[in-house]
Design an enzyme around this catalytic site. Structure first.
Site, PDB file in Angstrom:
ATOM      1  N   THR A   1      -5.293  -4.773  -4.124  1.00 43.80           N
ATOM      2  CA  THR A   1      -5.470  -4.847  -5.422  1.00 43.80           C
ATOM      3  C   THR A   1      -5.786  -3.709  -6.215  1.00 43.80           C
ATOM      4  O   THR A   1      -5.446  -3.282  -6.731  1.00 43.80           O
ATOM      5  CB  THR A   1      -6.122  -6.363  -5.735  1.00 43.80           C
TER       6      THR A   1
ATOM      7  N   ASN B   1       7.028 -10.081  -2.078  1.00 45.78           N
ATOM      8  CA  ASN B   1       6.208 -10.949  -1.464  1.00 45.78           C
ATOM      9  C   ASN B   1       6.801 -12.436  -1.272  1.00 45.78           C
ATOM     10  O   ASN B   1       6.452 -13.427  -0.461  1.00 45.78           O
ATOM     11  CB  ASN B   1       4.837 -11.261  -1.842  1.00 45.78           C
TER      12      ASN B   1
ATOM     13  N   GLN C   1       3.918  -5.864   1.892  1.00 48.79           N
ATOM     14  CA  GLN C   1       4.585  -6.853   2.532  1.00 48.79           C
ATOM     15  C   GLN C   1       5.754  -6.074   3.512  1.00 48.79           C
ATOM     16  O   GLN C   1       6.121  -6.799   4.613  1.00 48.79           O
ATOM     17  CB  GLN C   1       5.403  -7.750   1.708  1.00 48.79           C
TER      18      GLN C   1
ATOM     19  N   SER D   1      -2.261  -3.182   2.897  1.00 43.68           N
ATOM     20  CA  SER D   1      -3.313  -4.233   2.718  1.00 43.68           C
ATOM     21  C   SER D   1      -3.594  -4.502   4.296  1.00 43.68           C
ATOM     22  O   SER D   1      -2.377  -4.702   5.151  1.00 43.68           O
ATOM     23  CB  SER D   1      -2.835  -5.255   2.244  1.00 43.68           C
TER      24      SER D   1
ATOM     25  N   HIS E   1      -5.390  -7.214   5.771  1.00 44.36           N
ATOM     26  CA  HIS E   1      -5.216  -8.470   6.032  1.00 44.36           C
ATOM     27  C   HIS E   1      -3.702  -9.120   6.171  1.00 44.36           C
ATOM     28  O   HIS E   1      -3.550 -10.138   6.789  1.00 44.36           O
ATOM     29  CB  HIS E   1      -6.071  -9.512   5.151  1.00 44.36           C
TER      30      HIS E   1
ATOM     31  N   THR F   1     -19.941   2.832   0.208  1.00 42.65           N
ATOM     32  CA  THR F   1     -20.344   2.817   1.791  1.00 42.65           C
ATOM     33  C   THR F   1     -18.982   2.116   2.207  1.00 42.65           C
ATOM     34  O   THR F   1     -18.575   1.010   1.755  1.00 42.65           O
ATOM     35  CB  THR F   1     -21.540   2.105   2.072  1.00 42.65           C
TER      36      THR F   1
ATOM     37  N   CYS G   1      -2.502 -16.362  -5.473  1.00 48.31           N
ATOM     38  CA  CYS G   1      -3.468 -15.712  -6.079  1.00 48.31           C
ATOM     39  C   CYS G   1      -4.218 -16.299  -7.246  1.00 48.31           C
ATOM     40  O   CYS G   1      -5.477 -16.804  -6.755  1.00 48.31           O
ATOM     41  CB  CYS G   1      -2.700 -14.646  -6.834  1.00 48.31           C
TER      42      CYS G   1
END
Lengths: 397, 144, 420
Positions: A73, A155, A183, A203, A205, A241, A328
């Site tokens: 995102t 997606n 995706q 992404s 995950h 960081t 979402c």
């Protein structure tokens, strides 16, 4: 993974791969801030560097082109706003004058597009779920410097989009292209140059890496207009960081996903088996985007008259996790925007569920889904086998 | 950042730390750098009648690279004539110690220090510099 | 302890201390094993997306996220709904400053902050100043690192949207008078934001009692994971802000993006532990800090503690070792991981802007080292640090032309240095 469960919602998130958990644990144990010059800092930095190589490798980009973020995102927001401010490829500072986004983009692209103080226009998709190139050509012909956003694979339906063709057309009119490849990454081979996109998003995950890590891959770093400032990390383009353990896990997940791409036939075979069987269970069942080229793991199916929320609850009780729309916004399951954009009537769109497979999926998972779904269909047989008035609009057959 | 072996050796076992009598006529003293910049080098040479540097000593306030650079030049100048010592270039120092780019200025400072010491020695003894070297204010030459 | 300090360096081996020793707790803290323990199930079995509404994996994750939200809120006396998860304190600071600034810009377009703030606060302010037409006041600090409240009172006006002052400084550890700052901000109707990355879990914080309207928290500074942080946003009276990251509408629209369950669980656990153990942690840390300071100053003269002696978090000991350049000292004591400035800037050769702001002379700023002491620091490590530091400072002073001149009675200011 818990064997009492069948998890088939990989497009929402994938279970973290065991090797990745080990890598995350290792990085967490070592500690250190990558900006520190002492040994702890250098060790932390080495994890991040290695991850950068791996993520670059997954999409055929150089490590230097990879900017790490907190997730897709953020990367979508950063990518789109950067292109909006410096639309001309080659880094000439030239603000875009309009934003064109496909009708099936992820909420994060949609959300970002509407905050850039530029007119946002929607490019339609065909009934098959593919971007309408004719419509795009007309829109590009209207002039101005466009930023175009087109995801590589949707997606909801898994339908692959003609990103390379679009890149050529967009560049021909002096515009730029942002591509959300969340995706598609790890499911089909990716090559930044072949795609031609100016920015690409991946992404962690969704690859079986940890949450909280993502990347914006940028063809030309001078285009980036930073959003988080102060600290100088990511060459000054994204301060904060580094999530060292998360990135270490992301990197390893990218390496493993890259080797999965080579074996994607295994997933595709499972998915094809699933689709064959559900047509046997309910011949009127529709698979959205079935005729289009899709990523090999996704089936978006609907049987008119079956409410999707009732389906997913019944499946959950049977120990099968699937989805009834993108995971979402809070609470409400919105009317499935993507299916509506494909011309599916609301009633059918609201019947749709998404089954998405991934690295740990097995034939047993497919068996279990089919058994549970079949039982559900049987229970609701009267409605389910009724003639389907929407079969044409679904565009599947 | 990772340091090279030679650099660490000179930092941990610096050669020729100390001071010579700065008032002696056969001793030239160079003091270059500034505390505010984080580097000060004091380099001294003792020159015999034949114009050969018999001894050299240094003290340095500065990072490890500055210490190593000054330690190294004291080693190099010993046994050389003053004219020979004057030809030492910062690039040789940087290369020998494998200084990272952000530390190149340490080698520049070491070159300045040796030039300043030689200039001081010449001023005291009245021996003119060879033709081209108008090195009255060497620190400024290297100043950026 | 003075006797131990005379032992040779080898004693680390005989005392069985694992090297290198970590004394850089302001840069980042080791993850508490209990924190990682709490996170682990959310990587392995409970891996659902907390926004998945259609199955137990999602619900389970969502529940864990909400529990963590409560743990974070409890640490600072907030309510659950006032906690927004972010990717870290840098994002929290950017969101607070740009978000609040942009929302109220039409009526209030001024921001007041302090020159010793973290870079990300300063850069966010500078961005608003240079790109978006805000007026930003950067307050100076006194010699002890604290702001002068009278100067603050003069700087805050009816046009001030936000006053942003950090709770504990990352370089020198001083604690600003938060409650008083909040009162001054509120007098003029401005909101008060504090960057509490170095303070949360280290000093008692209560958003109600102190009048804090926004607070940034970092996971990895409180023994939690990196890549996660939080922003406290007051609900009564309500503070509103423009989001930086848009999309899925998570975190009540203030911060979109999948909330990373394991990281959030880790942050929550870290906050819970900090809340329960702050008292005992701080007692130990204070004792270790005193031990380090006394051990060094007993054996070495001309050591200066930077920042106020009393108003400080004791886990931060920023010392200037006069006439010894900081980087060379760090190289000498490289078995001990310390910093010569903040982690972000220590790779550069500039002396710390924070120390310069205190009026520390540049040459002294070049001689400073920050020792960070934390939950995992042991007495043996401190003793090893004392003997190593003392040994190397002595050696480097023997090598220092400045030390030699001062011993000879020369005033360094009388010398004309060849500046370059």
């Amino acid at each position: 993974m818990d064997s009492r469960w069948t998890y088939l919602d990989y497009n929402a998130t994938a279970p973290v791969r065991p090797e990745v958990v080990a890598r995350v644990a290792e990085a967490m144990t070592i500690g250190g801030n990558p900006s520190s010059v002492h040994r702890f800092g250098r060790l932390a930095c080495a994890f991040v560097d290695r991850a950068r190589d791996a993520v670059g490798g997954l999409v055929g980009a150089e490590a230097e082109q990879v900017l790490f973020t907190s997730g897709a995102t953020e990367a979508n927001t950063l990518g789109l706003r950067s292109l909006a401010r410096h639309a001309a490829p080659g880094g000439r500072a030239c603000a875009a004058s309009r934003i064109l986004i496909s009708a099936i983009e992820h909420d994060s692209v949609l959300g970002a597009a509407h905050t850039l103080d530029l007119p946002v226009e929607t490019v339609p998709v065909t009934a098959g779920g593919v971007l309408d190139l004719g419509a795009l050509d007309k829109m590009l012909g209207a002039g101005g410097t466009p930023v175009v956003a087109l995801m590589l694979a949707n997606n909801e339906t898994g339908v692959l989009q003609p990103v390379a063709e679009v890149a050529t057309r967009v560049h021909a009119v002096g515009g730029t292209l942002h591509c959300d490849a969340v995706q598609a990454a790890g499911r089909v081979p990716l090559d930044l140059d072949a795609l031609g996109a100016d920015t690409l998003v991946v992404s962690s995950h969704k690859l079986g890496g940890p949450m909280g890590a993502g990347a914006l891959i940028v063809r030309n770093l001078t285009l980036v207009s930073p959003m988080l400032v102060g600290g100088g990390q990511e060459r000054g383009l994204r301060a904060g960081t580094e999530n060292v353990a998360g990135l270490a896990g992301f990197g390893l997940a990218a390496e493993l996903a890259l080797s999965d791409v080579a074996n994607s036939n295994k997933i595709k075979a499972l998915r094809d088996d699933l689709e064959n069987r559900l047509h046997v269970i309910a011949p009127a069942a529709q698979v959205f985007g079935a005729d289009a080229e899709r990523i090999p793991n996704t089936t978006c199916l609907a049987l008119a008259g079956l409410d999707n929320e009732t389906q997913v609850i019944a499946l959950d009780l049977a120990g099968v996790a699937v989805s009834a729309g993108a995971a979402c916004s809070s609470g409400k399951v919105a009317a499935p925007r993507v299916l509506r954009a494909m011309g599916a009537p609301e009633a059918l769109a609201k019947a749709a569920i998404r089954v998405s497979l991934g690295w740990a999926s097995t034939a047993a998972d497919i068996d279990r889904f089919c058994a549970a779904w079949s039982e559900f269909v049987a229970r609701h047989a009267a409605r389910a086998v009724a003639p389907n008035p929407y079969s044409r609009a679904a565009g599947a057959q | 950042m990772a340091y090279g072996e030679k650099l660490i050796d000179h930092y941990e076992n610096p050669r020729n730390i100390g001071s010579l009598d700065k008032n002696a006529t056969d001793v030239g003293t160079g003091l270059v750098g500034a505390p505010a910049c984080g580097d000060v080098m004091k380099l001294q040479i003792k020159v015999n009648a034949a114009g050969v540097i018999e001894d050299a000593k240094f003290k340095t306030f500065g990072c490890g690279s500055a210490i190593a650079s000054s330690s190294l030049v004291t080693e190099w100048v010993k046994g050389k004539t003053v004219d020979e010592a004057e030809t030492i270039k910062n690039t040789q120092i940087a290369q020998h110690l494998a200084l990272p780019p952000v530390k190149i200025h340490c080698s520049v400072l070491a070159e300045d220090a040796i030039k300043a010491a030689i200039a001081d020695y010449r001023r005291k003894t009245g021996k003119a510099a060879p033709a081209a070297a108008a090195a009255s204010e060497p620190a400024k030459v290297a100043a950026e | 302890m003075a006797t131990k300090a005379t032992e040779p360096t080898k004693s680390a081996v005989t005392r069985n201390i694992p090297l290198p020793i970590y004394l850089d707790y302001q840069a980042t803290t080791p993850t508490d094993p209990r924190v990682f323990g709490a996170m682990l199930p959310y990587f392995t079995t409970k891996f659902g997306n907390p926004h998945s509404r259609s199955h137990s994996f999602g619900w389970e994750s969502e529940e864990a996220v909400e529990t963590a939200r409560g743990q974070v809120a409890a640490l600072i006396g907030a309510s659950d709904k006032e906690i927004i998860f972010t990717s870290g304190a840098t994002e929290s600071n950017n969101l607070a400053i740009k978000g609040v600034g942009r929302f109220y810009k039409d009526r209030r377009n001024e921001i007041v902050t302090v020159v010793t703030e973290h870079k990300c606060v300063l850069d966010a302010c500078r961005h608003l100043e240079q790109e978006e037409g805000f007026k930003v006041t950067y307050l100076a600090v006194q010699k002890n690192g604290l702001i002068d409240l009278n100067h603050l009172r003069e700087a805050v006006t009816d046009k001030t949207a936000l006053v942003s002052v950090m709770a504990v400084n990352n370089e020198i550890g001083v604690i600003q008078p938060l409650k008083e700052i909040a009162a001054i901000a509120h007098e003029k109707g401005a909101f008060f934001h504090t960057d509490a990355a170095q303070a949360a879990g280290k000093i008692p914080l209560d958003v109600e009692a102190m009048g804090i309207d926004l607070m940034s928290i970092s996971g990895h500074k409180i023994y939690g994971p990196k890549g996660i942080g939080a922003l406290y946003v007051r609900r009564k009276p309500r503070v509103r802000l423009h989001a930086l990251i848009h999309g899925g509408g998570q975190e009540r629209g203030m911060r979109s993006g999948t909330v990373p369950t394991p990281l959030v669980v880790g942050l929550g656990k870290a906050c819970e532990i900090a809340k329960n153990e702050m008292g005992t942690d701080n007692e130990r840390i204070r004792a270790l800090s005193d031990r380090l300071y006394n051990g060094i100053t007993k054996q070495l003269k001309d050591i200066v503690l930077n920042g106020d002696r009393d108003h400080r978090f004791p886990g931060n000991l920023n010392l200037s070792f006069s006439y010894v350049e900081g980087e060379s000292l760090m190289m000498g004591i490289r078995d001990i991981a310390v910093s010569s400035g903040s982690a972000c800037t220590s790779a550069s050769l500039e002396p710390s802007y924070v120390l310069r702001a205190l009026g520390v002379e540049e040459e002294m700023a070049h001689t400073s080292i920050r020792f960070g002491i934390g939950r995992m620091t042991t007495e043996a490590e401190i003793d090893y640090a004392i003997e190593t530091v003392v040994k190397h400072v002595k050696k480097l002073r023997e090598m220092s032309p400045l030390w030699e001149m001062v011993q000879e009675g020369i005033d360094l200011k009388s010398i004309q240095w060849s500046e370059h």
